[in-house]
Enzyme design. Structure first.
Site: not given
Ligand code: GLN
Length: 175
Positions: A78, A159, A161
């Site tokens: 992410c 994610h 995890e």
């Molecule tokens: N929206 C976050 C970002 O842009 C990422 C979200 C996440 O890691 N769950 O950094």
């Protein structure tokens, strides 16, 4: 020894998965923590905050150099994926928050080639909008790549995890 970037974000969940797999790990918050690492996880969280502190603590420069070693394993989930794209470690373009806001979070069963089905939580996840010649796509969801790999550098939009699955980590880290 696998490092988990511990500036901010979902550190404990990755620790839990690595514990289940029997992989030794440590938190990385500064350059004092990087000796002896064979890989690094950049967790989900807020990419802007992590980027600021990685730069400030010299961890960005360290990672970009360290990742040139073809045996060094890097996983970005992410927000971590966003940083890997920005640092030029993954040949992909990403669009932050493009799966929608926090309230639009969802879970999907993602079929990862060579790994199997993984339940992925998408939380303000980035969309992978382009994949260059250097990277390969290991999973798509609704027509867009969600797991990409370039050598031993892996980026995942969601994610893995959070769902208690160890499959992806087991495929990425040999420990
Ligand atoms: N929206 C976050 C970002 O842009 C990422 C979200 C996440 O890691 N769950 O950094």
């Amino acid at each position: 020894m696998i490092g988990i970037l511990a500036i901010q974000g979902g550190v404990e969940e990755h620790e839990g998965v690595l514990d289940e797999l029997g992989c030794s790990h440590k938190r990385v918050a500064s350059l004092a923590d990087v000796e002896g690492l064979t890989g690094l996880i950049i967790p989900g969280g807020e990419s802007t905050v992590m980027e600021l502190f990685m730069e400030k603590y010299g961890l960005k420069k360290w990672l970009v150099e360290r990742a040139q070693d073809p045996d060094f394993v890097v996983l970005g989930t992410c927000a971590g994926l966003i940083l890997l794209a920005r640092y030029g470690l993954l040949d992909v373009t990403v669009e932050r928050n493009a799966y929608g806001r926090q309230v639009a979070s969802f879970t999907a069963d993602v079929e990862v080639r060579g790994v199997g089905t993984v339940a992925g939580h998408f939380i303000r996840a980035p969309k992978i909008t382009g994949v260059g010649a250097g990277a390969s796509v290991l999973a798509d969801w609704e027509g867009l790549p969600v797991v990409v790999r370039q050598g031993k550098v892996w980026g995942i939009s969601f994610h893995p995890e959070l769902a208690g699955s160890t499959r992806l980590h087991a495929a990425i880290f040999s420990c």
